[in-house]
Design a protein around this motif. Sequence first.
Motif, PDB file in Angstrom:
ATOM      1  N   LEU A  58      -9.866   7.102   2.832  1.00  0.00           N
ATOM      2  CA  LEU A  58      -9.532   6.302   1.659  1.00  0.00           C
ATOM      3  C   LEU A  58      -8.024   6.054   1.607  1.00  0.00           C
ATOM      4  N   ALA A  59      -7.233   7.054   1.976  1.00  0.00           N
ATOM      5  CA  ALA A  59      -5.776   6.898   1.974  1.00  0.00           C
ATOM      6  C   ALA A  59      -5.337   5.860   3.007  1.00  0.00           C
ATOM      7  N   ASP A  60      -5.987   5.822   4.167  1.00  0.00           N
ATOM      8  CA  ASP A  60      -5.657   4.834   5.199  1.00  0.00           C
ATOM      9  C   ASP A  60      -5.919   3.418   4.687  1.00  0.00           C
ATOM     10  N   ILE A  61      -7.074   3.234   4.059  1.00  0.00           N
ATOM     11  CA  ILE A  61      -7.422   1.911   3.539  1.00  0.00           C
ATOM     12  C   ILE A  61      -6.461   1.501   2.435  1.00  0.00           C
ATOM     13  N   THR A  62      -6.128   2.443   1.568  1.00  0.00           N
ATOM     14  CA  THR A  62      -5.189   2.144   0.479  1.00  0.00           C
ATOM     15  C   THR A  62      -3.833   1.727   1.029  1.00  0.00           C
ATOM     16  N   ALA A  63      -3.348   2.418   2.070  1.00  0.00           N
ATOM     17  CA  ALA A  63      -2.052   2.088   2.656  1.00  0.00           C
ATOM     18  C   ALA A  63      -2.054   0.689   3.268  1.00  0.00           C
ATOM     19  N   VAL A  64      -3.142   0.332   3.953  1.00  0.00           N
ATOM     20  CA  VAL A  64      -3.240  -1.001   4.556  1.00  0.00           C
ATOM     21  C   VAL A  64      -3.282  -2.072   3.472  1.00  0.00           C
ATOM     22  N   ARG A  65      -4.047  -1.852   2.431  1.00  0.00           N
ATOM     23  CA  ARG A  65      -4.148  -2.852   1.362  1.00  0.00           C
ATOM     24  C   ARG A  65      -2.814  -3.042   0.653  1.00  0.00           C
ATOM     25  N   ARG A  67       0.092  -2.695   2.011  1.00  0.00           N
ATOM     26  CA  ARG A  67       0.928  -3.460   2.927  1.00  0.00           C
ATOM     27  C   ARG A  67       0.503  -4.938   2.960  1.00  0.00           C
ATOM     28  N   GLN A  68      -0.787  -5.197   2.923  1.00  0.00           N
ATOM     29  CA  GLN A  68      -1.252  -6.583   2.889  1.00  0.00           C
ATOM     30  C   GLN A  68      -0.778  -7.292   1.629  1.00  0.00           C
ATOM     31  N   ARG A  69      -0.838  -6.619   0.496  1.00  0.00           N
ATOM     32  CA  ARG A  69      -0.344  -7.216  -0.741  1.00  0.00           C
ATOM     33  C   ARG A  69       1.159  -7.475  -0.650  1.00  0.00           C
ATOM     34  N   GLU A  70       1.880  -6.528  -0.072  1.00  0.00           N
ATOM     35  CA  GLU A  70       3.328  -6.668   0.074  1.00  0.00           C
ATOM     36  C   GLU A  70       3.680  -7.894   0.925  1.00  0.00           C
ATOM     37  N   LEU A  71       2.867  -8.155   1.942  1.00  0.00           N
ATOM     38  CA  LEU A  71       3.110  -9.276   2.847  1.00  0.00           C
ATOM     39  C   LEU A  71       2.485 -10.580   2.357  1.00  0.00           C
ATOM     40  N   GLY A  72       1.760 -10.529   1.257  1.00  0.00           N
ATOM     41  CA  GLY A  72       1.082 -11.714   0.744  1.00  0.00           C
ATOM     42  C   GLY A  72      -0.131 -12.098   1.558  1.00  0.00           C
ATOM     43  N   LEU A  73      -0.778 -11.123   2.186  1.00  0.00           N
ATOM     44  CA  LEU A  73      -1.949 -11.370   3.031  1.00  0.00           C
ATOM     45  C   LEU A  73      -3.230 -11.019   2.286  1.00  0.00           C
ATOM     46  N   PRO A  74      -4.350 -11.611   2.674  1.00  0.00           N
ATOM     47  CA  PRO A  74      -5.635 -11.199   2.095  1.00  0.00           C
ATOM     48  C   PRO A  74      -5.903  -9.732   2.415  1.00  0.00           C
ATOM     49  N   GLU A  75      -6.498  -9.034   1.475  1.00  0.00           N
ATOM     50  CA  GLU A  75      -6.843  -7.624   1.699  1.00  0.00           C
ATOM     51  C   GLU A  75      -8.184  -7.594   2.437  1.00  0.00           C
ATOM     52  N   ALA A  76      -8.137  -7.841   3.742  1.00  0.00           N
ATOM     53  CA  ALA A  76      -9.348  -7.973   4.542  1.00  0.00           C
ATOM     54  C   ALA A  76      -9.413  -6.868   5.592  1.00  0.00           C
ATOM     55  N   LEU A  77     -10.597  -6.299   5.716  1.00  0.00           N
ATOM     56  CA  LEU A  77     -10.854  -5.235   6.682  1.00  0.00           C
ATOM     57  C   LEU A  77     -12.157  -5.564   7.401  1.00  0.00           C
ATOM     58  N   GLU A  78     -12.156  -5.516   8.734  1.00  0.00           N
ATOM     59  CA  GLU A  78     -13.353  -5.867   9.503  1.00  0.00           C
ATOM     60  C   GLU A  78     -13.673  -4.766  10.510  1.00  0.00           C
ATOM     61  N   TRP A  79     -14.975  -4.577  10.769  1.00  0.00           N
ATOM     62  CA  TRP A  79     -15.393  -3.610  11.777  1.00  0.00           C
ATOM     63  C   TRP A  79     -16.863  -3.837  12.108  1.00  0.00           C
ATOM     64  N   VAL A  80     -17.319  -3.176  13.188  1.00  0.00           N
ATOM     65  CA  VAL A  80     -18.728  -3.196  13.568  1.00  0.00           C
ATOM     66  C   VAL A  80     -19.352  -1.881  13.108  1.00  0.00           C
ATOM     67  N   HIS A  81     -20.410  -1.982  12.334  1.00  0.00           N
ATOM     68  CA  HIS A  81     -20.994  -0.784  11.725  1.00  0.00           C
ATOM     69  C   HIS A  81     -21.457   0.221  12.774  1.00  0.00           C
ATOM     70  N   GLU A  82     -22.045  -0.259  13.858  1.00  0.00           N
ATOM     71  CA  GLU A  82     -22.571   0.655  14.879  1.00  0.00           C
ATOM     72  C   GLU A  82     -21.459   1.414  15.590  1.00  0.00           C
ATOM     73  N   THR A  83     -20.250   0.856  15.604  1.00  0.00           N
ATOM     74  CA  THR A  83     -19.125   1.513  16.259  1.00  0.00           C
ATOM     75  C   THR A  83     -18.414   2.483  15.322  1.00  0.00           C
ATOM     76  N   THR A  84     -18.292   2.109  14.045  1.00  0.00           N
ATOM     77  CA  THR A  84     -17.612   2.955  13.046  1.00  0.00           C
ATOM     78  C   THR A  84     -18.519   3.078  11.825  1.00  0.00           C
ATOM     79  N   PRO A  85     -19.627   3.814  11.936  1.00  0.00           N
ATOM     80  CA  PRO A  85     -20.620   3.822  10.850  1.00  0.00           C
ATOM     81  C   PRO A  85     -20.144   4.450   9.551  1.00  0.00           C
ATOM     82  N   ASP A  86     -19.202   5.407   9.619  1.00  0.00           N
ATOM     83  CA  ASP A  86     -18.765   6.095   8.404  1.00  0.00           C
ATOM     84  C   ASP A  86     -17.840   5.249   7.537  1.00  0.00           C
ATOM     85  N   LEU A  87     -17.341   4.125   8.075  1.00  0.00           N
ATOM     86  CA  LEU A  87     -16.366   3.329   7.339  1.00  0.00           C
ATOM     87  C   LEU A  87     -16.986   2.573   6.164  1.00  0.00           C
TER      88      LEU A  87
END
Length: 281
Positions: A58-65, A67-87
Amino acid sequence: MDFLDRDLFGRLEHFYDAVPRDAARTEEYGPLVLFVREGAGWPFYARPRLDATGAPSLADITAVRERQRELGLPEALEWVHETTPDLLAVARSAGLAVLEAPLMVLDPAALPDPGTLTDVPLRMLDAATPDFAADVAARRAVAAVGFSAAGTEPGDAGTAQRDAAMAELDEAALDEERTRVADGRRLSVLAETPAEGALASGMAMRVGDVAEIAGVATLPAARRRGLGAAVTATLARELLAAGTDLVFLSAGSEDIARVYLRVGFRRIGTACIAEPTPVTP
């Protein structure tokens, strides 16, 4: 499914990691990498690092978001469920809404002739033609109108709305598009008639022998004419002819996935796209 190789998901991860790198710088936040586009163009996302050994916290996701807000970027996160199922659970605990999109891979033996899917002519974009800029603008306008009314149901928006959405590309974006089409990293197709102009469009991004088909869109007024399937089949045939042996896509919904089933794509997993939950007034 004997057309799939054993290292399929590893190849997909390398593709996802490679696509943004020639147009973005990277910043790492624990097991996540944030791609920050340098120059004009559609903003990128954050996703798990290739060498990550565990799911982001949760802390990793919060830090990325942050930074995205700071840069004026969409708060977007993408992954493949089968590769990172716990996310999935962690992203939801962070208050993100997650689109679980069917992840589909082409079975080349099941790919139909595009000419059997529609009577509308299809044309690949050629970076060397004088009309290339207009063709790219038409592809983007069709996509803008099509995605503004997502799904497969017919609607009223048609050629007038497409023409209103046409916009001139800046030189940097056009040069990037031309370069990528010329060297085979990007393919684009239009379905059009002389009387109506562009009715459907799509594109593909290619890295080596892996490619993703994306941005397939049809004007709502032109739906139910086989155009989305034909655009997808045309791109797939061109990719195979160019030596691509793994062609995949993510469908926006189960209804849209059924269109791709007609073209020879088979579901192998789930692509997750996480964004902040919309605020309801």
